[in-house]
Scaffold this motif. Structure first.
Motif, short mmCIF file in Angstrom:
data_model
loop_
_atom_site.label_atom_id
_atom_site.label_comp_id
_atom_site.label_asym_id
_atom_site.label_seq_id
_atom_site.Cartn_x
_atom_site.Cartn_y
_atom_site.Cartn_z
N ARG A 1 -3.77 0.52 -2.11
CA ARG A 1 -4.00 0.30 -0.67
C ARG A 1 -3.38 -1.02 -0.21
O ARG A 1 -2.71 -1.07 0.83
CB ARG A 1 -5.50 0.31 -0.38
CG ARG A 1 -5.84 0.25 1.10
CD ARG A 1 -7.34 0.24 1.33
NE ARG A 1 -7.95 -1.01 0.90
CZ ARG A 1 -9.24 -1.30 0.99
NH1 ARG A 1 -10.07 -0.40 1.47
NH2 ARG A 1 -9.70 -2.46 0.59
N ALA A 2 -3.59 -2.07 -1.00
CA ALA A 2 -3.07 -3.40 -0.63
C ALA A 2 -1.54 -3.39 -0.58
O ALA A 2 -0.93 -3.96 0.34
CB ALA A 2 -3.56 -4.45 -1.62
N ARG B 1 -0.40 -1.53 2.50
CA ARG B 1 -0.64 -2.35 3.70
C ARG B 1 0.44 -3.42 3.85
O ARG B 1 0.95 -3.65 4.95
CB ARG B 1 -2.02 -3.02 3.60
CG ARG B 1 -3.14 -2.12 4.12
CD ARG B 1 -4.41 -2.91 4.35
NE ARG B 1 -5.46 -2.00 4.81
CZ ARG B 1 -6.72 -2.08 4.46
NH1 ARG B 1 -7.13 -3.06 3.64
NH2 ARG B 1 -7.62 -1.23 4.92
N GLN C 1 -5.14 3.19 3.75
CA GLN C 1 -6.36 3.63 3.05
C GLN C 1 -6.29 5.12 2.74
O GLN C 1 -6.51 5.54 1.59
CB GLN C 1 -7.58 3.32 3.93
CG GLN C 1 -8.90 3.64 3.26
CD GLN C 1 -10.08 3.02 4.02
OE1 GLN C 1 -9.95 2.03 4.72
NE2 GLN C 1 -11.24 3.62 3.87
N TYR D 1 -7.08 2.04 -6.90
CA TYR D 1 -7.12 2.42 -5.48
C TYR D 1 -6.92 1.20 -4.58
O TYR D 1 -6.09 1.21 -3.66
CB TYR D 1 -8.43 3.12 -5.16
CG TYR D 1 -8.75 3.20 -3.69
CD1 TYR D 1 -8.04 4.06 -2.85
CD2 TYR D 1 -9.74 2.40 -3.12
CE1 TYR D 1 -8.31 4.12 -1.49
CE2 TYR D 1 -10.02 2.46 -1.77
CZ TYR D 1 -9.29 3.32 -0.96
OH TYR D 1 -9.56 3.36 0.38
N LEU D 2 -7.68 0.12 -4.86
CA LEU D 2 -7.59 -1.09 -4.03
C LEU D 2 -6.20 -1.71 -4.11
O LEU D 2 -5.66 -2.18 -3.10
CB LEU D 2 -8.66 -2.10 -4.46
CG LEU D 2 -10.12 -1.69 -4.20
CD1 LEU D 2 -11.08 -2.70 -4.82
CD2 LEU D 2 -10.39 -1.52 -2.71
N ASP D 3 -5.61 -1.71 -5.30
CA ASP D 3 -4.27 -2.27 -5.48
C ASP D 3 -3.24 -1.44 -4.72
O ASP D 3 -2.36 -1.98 -4.04
CB ASP D 3 -3.93 -2.31 -6.97
CG ASP D 3 -2.53 -2.84 -7.20
OD1 ASP D 3 -2.27 -3.99 -6.80
OD2 ASP D 3 -1.69 -2.10 -7.78
N ARG E 1 -5.63 6.91 -1.11
CA ARG E 1 -6.54 7.94 -1.63
C ARG E 1 -5.78 9.21 -2.00
O ARG E 1 -5.99 9.79 -3.06
CB ARG E 1 -7.61 8.24 -0.59
CG ARG E 1 -8.66 9.25 -1.04
CD ARG E 1 -9.49 9.71 0.14
NE ARG E 1 -8.69 10.56 1.04
CZ ARG E 1 -9.00 10.83 2.30
NH1 ARG E 1 -10.09 10.30 2.84
NH2 ARG E 1 -8.24 11.61 3.04
N ASN F 1 -11.21 2.45 -9.15
CA ASN F 1 -11.43 1.62 -7.96
C ASN F 1 -10.40 0.51 -7.87
O ASN F 1 -9.83 0.24 -6.81
CB ASN F 1 -12.84 1.04 -7.97
CG ASN F 1 -13.21 0.45 -6.62
OD1 ASN F 1 -13.06 1.10 -5.60
ND2 ASN F 1 -13.67 -0.79 -6.62
N ASN F 2 -10.13 -0.17 -9.01
CA ASN F 2 -9.11 -1.22 -9.03
C ASN F 2 -7.75 -0.66 -8.61
O ASN F 2 -7.02 -1.27 -7.81
CB ASN F 2 -8.95 -1.83 -10.43
CG ASN F 2 -10.19 -2.52 -10.93
OD1 ASN F 2 -10.51 -2.44 -12.12
ND2 ASN F 2 -10.92 -3.19 -10.06
#
Length: 287
Positions: free
Chosen positions: A13-14, A17, A25, A9-11, A29, A6-7
């Motif tokens: 994505r950020a 962006r 997003q 993935y979020l990193d 993934r 999860n970490n």
């Protein structure tokens, strides 16, 4: 500190962006699934698990490729179109959501034609449009017509991948030339041809200009070479009442409508994509 899926993935994505990637997003993934060799379902299931340092390094390599402009579909080697998983390489254009409008119209026309309908996906590329029709209309038969040998190989892979061998065939076809004697009596011809004016290619986004095949982009000086050729030369491949359906570029719909009308197509209509761009022009041959 240990990193979870999860970490990571979020990193990812950020970072995408911040780099201006619209579909950050979805792309984050896809990069994680590819790097970890997991399906989406497996990735979501494992979000709370810790990742290895090796996986972090692999994801970092993939992110760097993406940040230099390489499209994520080429990085991971596949993409989804109309719910179908497709093998993708730099020999073909990446299927886009805009093209689902062409697929939808072809599916509708094929259903209206009834059992045993014959469909040609001309300038097939990855085969995405023709395969979507075949998957959605079980009683039809589809030909994927494509000039590029490398793209044709990919078409064949995608036919096998989606288990549509019984109803889909792949043929070497040049859309700029008149159809051979085996190409006739189609109920529907769907065509997403090259339509970028030659002079505009240098100004395209780097991810398109530097990575996608120019053969699939270059539509000649005004972008309309393929529309002229197909309208003039491919009417004979349609049965009476058969439909020709084009995807068109931004602002090209009026000119393509006129080309179709001059070539004897009737009932010409234009359909917009989800962004309001006039994206598909279609007409029927009745005489």
């Amino acid at each position: 500190m240990a990193t979870t899926y999860n970490n990571l993935y979020l990193d990812t994505r950020a970072r995408l962006r911040r780099a201006g990637v619209d579909a950050a997003q979805l792309e984050a993934r896809e990069i994680l699934c590819y790097a970890a060799d997991k399906s989406r379902e497996q990735l979501y299931r494992d979000m709370s698990l810790y990742v290895s340092g090796e996986l972090e390094r692999r994801v970092e390599e993939l992110i760097q490729r993406r940040l230099t402009g390489e499209p994520v579909a080429y990085i991971v080697g596949e993409w989804e179109f109309y719910g179908l998983p497709l093998d993708i390489s730099s020999d073909v254009l990446i299927p886009r959501a805009d093209t689902e409008v062409l697929a939808e119209r072809a599916i509708q026309r094929t259903k209206e034609a009834g059992e045993g309908a014959r469909v040609l996906d001309l300038c097939a590329g990855s085969g995405c449009v023709g395969l979507a029709v075949a998957a959605q209309v079980p009683e039809c038969r589809v030909v994927l017509g494509e000039l590029s040998e490398a793209a044709l190989r990919l078409c064949k892979q995608n036919v096998r991948r989606n288990e549509l061998n019984a109803r889909v065939t792949c043929l070497s076809v040049n859309a700029l030339e008149s159809p051979g004697s085996s190409l006739w009596d189609f109920d529907v011809i769907a065509c997403n041809p090259p339509y970028i004016p030659t002079g505009d290619i240098a100004g395209l986004d780097k991810s398109v200009r530097d990575y996608e095949p120019h053969m699939a982009l270059d539509g000649g000086e005004d972008g309309l070479d393929f529309y002229r050729a197909v309208c003039a030369k491919w009417k004979s491949a349609l049965r009476l009442g058969g439909a020709l359906i084009f995807e068109v570029g931004l602002g090209q719909a009026p000119q393509v409508e006129e080309l179709m009308a001059r070539s004897g197509f009737e009932g010409i209509q234009t359909v917009a994509d989800t962004r309001g761009v006039w994206r598909v022009v279609e007409g029927v041959i009745n005489s």
